[in-house]
Design a protein around this motif. Structure first.
Motif, PDB file in Angstrom:
ATOM      1  N   THR A 149       0.934  -1.206   0.030  1.00 15.99           N
ATOM      2  CA  THR A 149       0.103   0.005   0.013  1.00 15.99           C
ATOM      3  C   THR A 149       0.970   1.333   0.215  1.00 15.99           C
ATOM      4  O   THR A 149       0.561   2.222  -0.786  1.00 15.99           O
ATOM      5  CB  THR A 149      -0.931  -0.013   1.094  1.00 15.99           C
ATOM      6  N   LEU A 150       2.073   1.282   0.937  1.00 13.40           N
ATOM      7  CA  LEU A 150       2.887   2.267   0.938  1.00 13.40           C
ATOM      8  C   LEU A 150       3.514   2.715  -0.299  1.00 13.40           C
ATOM      9  O   LEU A 150       3.949   3.780  -0.816  1.00 13.40           O
ATOM     10  CB  LEU A 150       3.845   2.253   2.068  1.00 13.40           C
ATOM     11  N   ALA A 151       3.917   1.390  -1.107  1.00 16.31           N
ATOM     12  CA  ALA A 151       4.544   1.532  -2.553  1.00 16.31           C
ATOM     13  C   ALA A 151       3.429   1.882  -3.602  1.00 16.31           C
ATOM     14  O   ALA A 151       4.001   1.937  -4.619  1.00 16.31           O
ATOM     15  CB  ALA A 151       5.208   0.240  -2.826  1.00 16.31           C
ATOM     16  N   GLY A 152       2.255   1.924  -3.231  1.00 14.63           N
ATOM     17  CA  GLY A 152       1.166   2.258  -4.235  1.00 14.63           C
ATOM     18  C   GLY A 152       0.756   1.118  -5.368  1.00 14.63           C
ATOM     19  O   GLY A 152       0.357   1.259  -6.338  1.00 14.63           O
ATOM     20  N   ASN A 153       1.140  -0.288  -4.587  1.00 18.78           N
ATOM     21  CA  ASN A 153       0.887  -1.361  -5.304  1.00 18.78           C
ATOM     22  C   ASN A 153      -0.372  -2.235  -4.811  1.00 18.78           C
ATOM     23  O   ASN A 153      -0.302  -3.385  -4.731  1.00 18.78           O
ATOM     24  CB  ASN A 153       2.209  -2.392  -5.288  1.00 18.78           C
ATOM     25  N   GLU A 154      -1.411  -1.476  -4.307  1.00 21.72           N
ATOM     26  CA  GLU A 154      -2.698  -2.244  -3.738  1.00 21.72           C
ATOM     27  C   GLU A 154      -3.195  -3.365  -4.696  1.00 21.72           C
ATOM     28  O   GLU A 154      -3.518  -4.413  -4.188  1.00 21.72           O
ATOM     29  CB  GLU A 154      -3.629  -1.223  -3.669  1.00 21.72           C
ATOM     30  N   SER A 155      -3.197  -3.093  -5.943  1.00 25.16           N
ATOM     31  CA  SER A 155      -3.770  -4.005  -7.113  1.00 25.16           C
ATOM     32  C   SER A 155      -3.004  -5.251  -7.039  1.00 25.16           C
ATOM     33  O   SER A 155      -3.610  -6.278  -6.986  1.00 25.16           O
ATOM     34  CB  SER A 155      -4.002  -3.313  -8.235  1.00 25.16           C
ATOM     35  N   LYS A 156      -1.497  -5.327  -6.777  1.00 22.91           N
ATOM     36  CA  LYS A 156      -0.823  -6.288  -6.677  1.00 22.91           C
ATOM     37  C   LYS A 156      -0.975  -7.189  -5.696  1.00 22.91           C
ATOM     38  O   LYS A 156      -1.208  -8.377  -5.493  1.00 22.91           O
ATOM     39  CB  LYS A 156       0.595  -5.933  -7.007  1.00 22.91           C
ATOM     40  N   PHE A 166      -3.705 -11.537  -2.400  1.00 22.30           N
ATOM     41  CA  PHE A 166      -4.033 -12.187  -1.103  1.00 22.30           C
ATOM     42  C   PHE A 166      -5.700 -11.835  -0.985  1.00 22.30           C
ATOM     43  O   PHE A 166      -6.413 -12.098   0.080  1.00 22.30           O
ATOM     44  CB  PHE A 166      -3.572 -11.148  -0.126  1.00 22.30           C
ATOM     45  N   GLY A 167      -6.120 -11.312  -2.252  1.00 20.97           N
ATOM     46  CA  GLY A 167      -7.763 -11.082  -2.133  1.00 20.97           C
ATOM     47  C   GLY A 167      -8.364  -9.489  -1.881  1.00 20.97           C
ATOM     48  O   GLY A 167      -7.400  -8.885  -1.244  1.00 20.97           O
ATOM     49  N   GLY A 168      -9.444  -9.359  -2.311  1.00 20.58           N
ATOM     50  CA  GLY A 168     -10.003  -8.209  -1.986  1.00 20.58           C
ATOM     51  C   GLY A 168     -10.120  -7.360  -3.408  1.00 20.58           C
ATOM     52  O   GLY A 168      -9.414  -7.718  -4.453  1.00 20.58           O
ATOM     53  N   ASP A 169     -10.990  -6.323  -3.405  1.00 17.95           N
ATOM     54  CA  ASP A 169     -11.195  -5.516  -4.620  1.00 17.95           C
ATOM     55  C   ASP A 169     -10.999  -4.146  -4.338  1.00 17.95           C
ATOM     56  O   ASP A 169     -11.540  -3.348  -3.455  1.00 17.95           O
ATOM     57  CB  ASP A 169     -12.844  -5.725  -4.825  1.00 17.95           C
ATOM     58  N   THR A 170      -9.946  -3.731  -4.845  1.00 17.45           N
ATOM     59  CA  THR A 170      -9.459  -2.259  -4.716  1.00 17.45           C
ATOM     60  C   THR A 170     -10.426  -1.167  -5.081  1.00 17.45           C
ATOM     61  O   THR A 170     -10.319   0.022  -4.630  1.00 17.45           O
ATOM     62  CB  THR A 170      -8.199  -1.819  -5.634  1.00 17.45           C
ATOM     63  N   LEU A 206       4.945  -9.580  -9.238  1.00  8.69           N
ATOM     64  CA  LEU A 206       4.145  -8.995  -8.116  1.00  8.69           C
ATOM     65  C   LEU A 206       4.978  -8.065  -7.434  1.00  8.69           C
ATOM     66  O   LEU A 206       4.467  -6.893  -6.919  1.00  8.69           O
ATOM     67  CB  LEU A 206       3.462  -9.888  -7.236  1.00  8.69           C
ATOM     68  N   ASP A 207       6.302  -8.516  -7.310  1.00 14.44           N
ATOM     69  CA  ASP A 207       7.135  -7.919  -6.310  1.00 14.44           C
ATOM     70  C   ASP A 207       8.667  -7.934  -6.982  1.00 14.44           C
ATOM     71  O   ASP A 207       9.206  -8.814  -7.249  1.00 14.44           O
ATOM     72  CB  ASP A 207       7.433  -8.185  -4.933  1.00 14.44           C
ATOM     73  N   SER A 208       8.996  -6.629  -7.714  1.00 12.78           N
ATOM     74  CA  SER A 208      10.376  -6.459  -8.372  1.00 12.78           C
ATOM     75  C   SER A 208      11.611  -7.059  -7.602  1.00 12.78           C
ATOM     76  O   SER A 208      12.694  -7.130  -7.931  1.00 12.78           O
ATOM     77  CB  SER A 208      10.766  -5.368  -9.108  1.00 12.78           C
TER      78      SER A 208
END
Length: 767
Positions: free
Chosen positions: A260-267, A272-276, A417-419
């Motif tokens: 979230t802090l990195a601005g990657n909520e969609s990743k 892990f689930g959830g709808d942004t 998902l994570d570089s």
């Protein structure tokens, strides 16, 4: 009734009561042992030094003993009262210590040295003597590179003396050099280890002594009936403690905050689930995480990778015997260690034979030979497995099941998902890679010793060592490295080494009244030659036979090397002893090495040391506190020729030139410019020591204060690019090591059935 009385009288007649007092030269001895010889029947003296013992009428002798005193055997005869005066034992002071080309009594030592007995080492359940030495010698640092079987062991004495070159000590086994002696000589074959720490002790080895010298003496046969001894032990190893890591709930929360802090909520949501797009993605995140992951079982990667049980077993069979003229010893050892991680293990078979024979009076011959074969699986390291294990996600969220995570390498999906994701499945890597190292080593040495005249002895000795090493590596294609290579690949590296050494010494020792003089003169020549051939194979369509049929590969790379090293030396040592009170030793060694150019080939390494046994002074004769008080002072220089070859030359490498629009293979200069002025690394050592013994030598303390200054250290230094090169080896470095060492040992209880001793050592570098 008559029969009963007769029996009672007979039993009474078989016993005899003896009383007495046990003293030393000044007082009674409390707790002295009094035992009927040949039995376990005995007693101890009380607070007044008195004892009472009932012995059978058939008993012939009593044995009186106490720690720090010589045992005394007394014939009973018709005596009913036996008083004994015990004499102090000089066992600790009379202990023989190897000092380089000779042996001396510990009381006559003038340099800094520490000894460890073979019996003390073999009780430690480890695979090598190097591991067993851990913590037993002050100033000797033993570091095992990992917990894998056969892991490399780094040993330094007083911190080492070089920056870029080797800091390993010189190993001397029965008078001859041997690389990694503590790992190559079986622990059951070692009689003693003597570590020479300051330059006043190591200067006798000159160019090879700056990092300290470890002298290993192997066991010899004993005169008497043939003895057959079998010794074995088994142990089991498991992971003692796991590293604490986040559970599933904490891990998912951490990933939520990080992404979230990195601005990657969609990743994060895709994993892990959830709808942004919903309003409660942020406000209800922790409740949703708690609901979905609060009770989910995670993956225990540490248990999967390191959760196995490894068995360690050691078997030793020793046969020895002989007579006064000929003594022999034959020893066989088998060691096998399984790792807690699959496909990791170590096994060794070794055999050693030793013969000492007196050809005729004044002429002695010794012969020693050994062979060993070792197999190391897994490379002796965990290969980064710890990092890949503890950084593995404990859950695959909604995207991957635990089974998918365990049985598949999904690093590509995770990388999308994570570089920063740079770990791979350790289970797959370990299963895909097979790594084995095979080592065979044969050594033989012999010596002839001749008493030319009284007090003058000549010895000539020679040794030969051959070693062959093969490293096999095979990847069946499932790792990322193999995929980058285009499929299965492997390598087979072969190395062979041969070395020999010839040593000649002339030793003179004579006592003139209160004066004792020893003079040693020696000459030594050593040579070693190494060959290597490395091959790497690629382009296998299938695993098939792996390295057993490399013709199935479509490409390969190779490399080879050859090196030769020679060293010629002359040396001498003189020691003077006045009344066992004042001791002085001086040494000088000159070494000529092929690693340097003419003008710098020879190095000269002097040393001097002195000791004052204060307790031998007249003014100390009446004191009863100290059994030994000795002050030591040493100064010396030693060198380090354990450096890379050909530093004085400019190397070539394969290259290409464009000639007439064609690419022509040729040789080009490397980027390192040779230095014709390269010379010896030299260490200068000053050492002050104090040895104390009290309570009849039951408690012994040694304190050493040392200062090591190393100069002319070789550094690969950057040079101006205008020279056409980037680097040059230069003698521009220096290192200083200072410290204090304390060694304390005590013999608390020592009798026929029980021994309790305490050893403590610690080193400080406060300066």
């Amino acid at each position: 009734m008559l029969l009963l009385v007769s029996c009672t009288f007979s039993a009474f007649a078989q016993n005899k009561t003896i009383t007495g007092t046990v003293k030393d030269a000044s007082d009674v001895v409390i707790g002295a042992s009094v035992v009927v010889k040949g039995t376990t029947k005995g007693t101890m003296t009380d607070l007044d030094g008195k004892y009472t013992i009932t012995v059978p009428a058939t008993a012939k002798q009593l044995v009186f003993s106490f720690v720090g005193y010589e045992s005394q055997t007394v014939t009973i005869g018709n005596q009913s009262k036996i008083d004994v005066v015990l004499k102090e034992s000089a066992q600790m002071l009379d202990e023989v210590v190897a000092i380089g080309y000779a042996k001396v009594k510990r009381k006559d030592l003038t340099a800094a040295s520490v000894s460890v007995g073979g019996d003390e080492l073999k009780t430690v359940p480890v695979t090598t003597a190097a591991q067993a030495l851990t913590g037993k010698a002050a100033g000797v640092n033993v570091i095992t590179q990992s917990g894998a079987p056969g892991a490399s062991i780094n040993i330094t004495v007083r911190g080492g003396t070089s920056i870029t070159q080797s800091t390993s000590p010189l190993y001397i086994v029965d008078g001859f050099q041997m690389e990694n002696g503590l790992q190559n000589v079986d622990i059951n074959d070692i009689a003693s280890i003597d570590v020479m720490k300051d330059a006043s002790a190591t200067a006798i080895y000159g160019a090879q002594g700056s990092n300290g010298v470890i002298i290993i003496t192997t066991k010899s046969g004993k005169a008497g009936k043939t003895e057959v001894n079998y010794n074995t032990y088994f142990s089991f190893e498991k992971l003692g403690k796991k590293l604490p890591i986040m559970n599933v709930l904490d891990y998912v929360k951490y990933q939520y905050e990080f992404q979230t802090l990195a601005g990657n909520e969609s990743k994060w949501a895709s994993m892990f689930g959830g709808d942004t797009s919903t309003t409660d993605f942020y406000t209800g995140a922790y409740d949703r995480i708690q609901s979905e992951y609060g009770s989910r079982k995670g993956i225990d990667w540490q248990d999967l990778v390191f959760g196995g049980t490894g068995m360690l077993q050691n078997h030793n069979l020793n046969v020895n015997g002989g007579n006064e003229k000929t003594k022999y010893m034959l020893s066989y050892n088998y060691t096998d260690q399984e790792g807690i991680m699959s496909k990791h293990g170590y096994s060794k078979n070794s055999i050693r034979a030793k013969i000492n024979h007196e050809l005729w009076k004044g002429v002695r011959l010794d012969f020693n030979t050994g062979y060993q074969s070792t197999t190391l699986e897994g490379g002796g390291s965990l290969g980064g497995m710890l990092k890949m294990t503890i950084l593995q996600p404990v859950t695959g969220g909604t995207r991957f099941t635990n089974e998918q995570f365990i049985k598949s390498d999904i690093s590509d999906e995770m990388l999308a998902l994570d570089s920063q994701y740079d770990v791979y499945n350790p289970l797959i890597i370990n299963d895909a890679v097979t790594q084995k190292k095979f080592t065979r080593q044969y050594s033989v040495n012999a010596g002839l010793e001749i008493d030319i005249i009284k007090d003058l002895t000549f010895r000539t000795a020679g040794s030969y060592l051959w070693q062959q090493v093969r490293n096999d590596y095979w990847d069946d294609g499932r790792t990322k490295t193999a995929q980058n290579y285009g499929g299965p690949y492997g390598s087979r590296d072969n190395a062979e080494k041969m070395s020999w050494q010839i040593t000649n010494t002339l030793n003179y020792g004579h006592q003139f009244g209160d004066h004792k003089l020893n003079v040693l003169l020696g000459q030594e020549t050593s040579y070693s030659e190494s060959l290597s051939l490395d091959n790497e194979y690629h382009g296998f369509d299938e695993t098939n036979f792996g390295l057993n049929n490399v013709s199935m590969g479509s490409a390969y790379t190779y490399g080879s090397d050859k090196s030769r090293i020679g060293l010629v030396s002359v040396f001498g040592r003189a020691s003077y002893d006045y009344k066992g009170r004042y001791l002085v030793t001086g040494t000088m060694r000159a070494d000529g090495s092929a690693k340097f150019l003419k003008g710098n080939q020879w190095g000269y390494f002097p040393s001097a040391s002195a000791a004052w046994r204060i307790t031998e002074e007249e003014f100390m004769k009446d004191q009863k506190i100290f059994d030994n008080m000795k002050l030591r002072l040493g100064y010396g220089k030693a060198g380090n020729c354990n450096i890379d070859n050909n530093m004085y030359t400019t190397d070539y490498k394969a290259g290409h030139y464009a000639i007439n629009n064609a690419d022509v293979s040729t040789l080009v200069f490397d980027n390192t410019l040779g230095n014709k002025k390269i010379k010896w690394e030299t260490t200068t050592t000053t050492n002050i020591g104090l040895d104390l013994s009290v309570l009849h030598s039951r408690v012994n303390l040694s304190v050493d204060l040392y200062n090591n200054e190393s100069a002319n250290l070789i550094i690969k230094n950057k040079i101006p690019p205008t020279t056409g090169y980037s680097y040059q080896f230069q003698n521009i470095g220096s290192v200083r090591n200072r410290g204090i060492e304390f060694v304390l040992n005590s013999s608390n209880i020592r009798n026929k059935n029980f021994t309790w001793s305490t050893d403590f050592n610690i080193s400080f570098k406060p300066f």
